[in-house]
Design an enzyme around this catalytic site. Structure first.
Site, mmCIF file in Angstrom:
data_model
loop_
_atom_site.group_PDB
_atom_site.id
_atom_site.type_symbol
_atom_site.label_atom_id
_atom_site.label_comp_id
_atom_site.label_asym_id
_atom_site.label_seq_id
_atom_site.Cartn_x
_atom_site.Cartn_y
_atom_site.Cartn_z
ATOM 1 N N CYS A 53 107.607 18.918 -10.439
ATOM 2 C CA CYS A 53 107.445 20.350 -10.676
ATOM 3 C C CYS A 53 108.589 20.781 -11.599
ATOM 4 O O CYS A 53 109.736 20.866 -11.171
ATOM 5 C CB CYS A 53 107.502 21.103 -9.339
ATOM 6 S SG CYS A 53 107.377 22.887 -9.515
ATOM 7 N N LEU A 54 108.266 20.977 -12.869
ATOM 8 C CA LEU A 54 109.270 21.309 -13.878
ATOM 9 C C LEU A 54 108.620 22.242 -14.892
ATOM 10 O O LEU A 54 107.517 21.963 -15.374
ATOM 11 C CB LEU A 54 109.745 20.015 -14.564
ATOM 12 C CG LEU A 54 110.756 20.115 -15.686
ATOM 13 C CD1 LEU A 54 112.084 20.705 -15.204
ATOM 14 C CD2 LEU A 54 110.992 18.738 -16.302
#
Length: 158
Positions: free
Chosen positions: A94-95
């Protein structure tokens, strides 16, 4: 099968990576049993930054590109169960640069450097692994101990 746009862009990414990539990083397309190259799946290794709890680890990340790349970002996946507040139990990262901030001009190099930066600077406001995030926020000493142990599980591959 990949689209012509995705294939052309990934071929250029591969060529660019071979000429110039950050020290200690590895990124290469998957080689199939018949010796051909699958540009849509890359096996990468991201080194932990020196001076951090991640130092010494060489973390495997798979980049999976869809036919709509570069309009859409690749999936970036650590091994299942990877310990990090911004990595789901499935290993998916999750970026923001591979999410809401994605731009087609972002390169494989930028993605991998972004993942390296994320390792030591998690975003607790965008937790993907709530148990790990709780540990990071409430018991940093234990979090640090587990991260250092995890680094030993992923020695350099070079």
């Amino acid at each position: 099968m990949c689209s012509g746009t995705a294939h052309g862009r990934l071929a250029e990414e591969r060529k660019s990576w071979r000429k110039n990539h950050p020290y200690g990083f590895i990124a290469k397309p998957e080689t199939l049993a018949d010796g051909s190259v699958n540009l849509m799946s890359w096996q990468c290794y991201v080194p932990g930054k020196a001076g951090t709890d991640w130092e010494g680890g060489h973390y495997p990340v798979t980049l999976l590109f869809g036919a709509n790349y570069p309009s859409k970002p690749p999936e970036c996946i650590f091994p299942q169960g990877f310990l990090h507040p911004n990595v789901y139990d499935s290993g998916h990262v999750c970026l923001s640069i591979i999410g809401e901030d994605w731009k087609p001009a972002i390169t494989v190099k930028q993605i991998l450097v972004g993942i390296q930066d994320l390792l030591d600077t998690p975003n607790p406001d965008s937790a993907a692994n709530h148990g790990c995030n709780r540990l990071f926020v409430k018991d940093f000493a234990e979090y640090k101990k587990r991260i250092q142990a995890q680094a030993k599980q992923y020695p350099p591959v070079i």
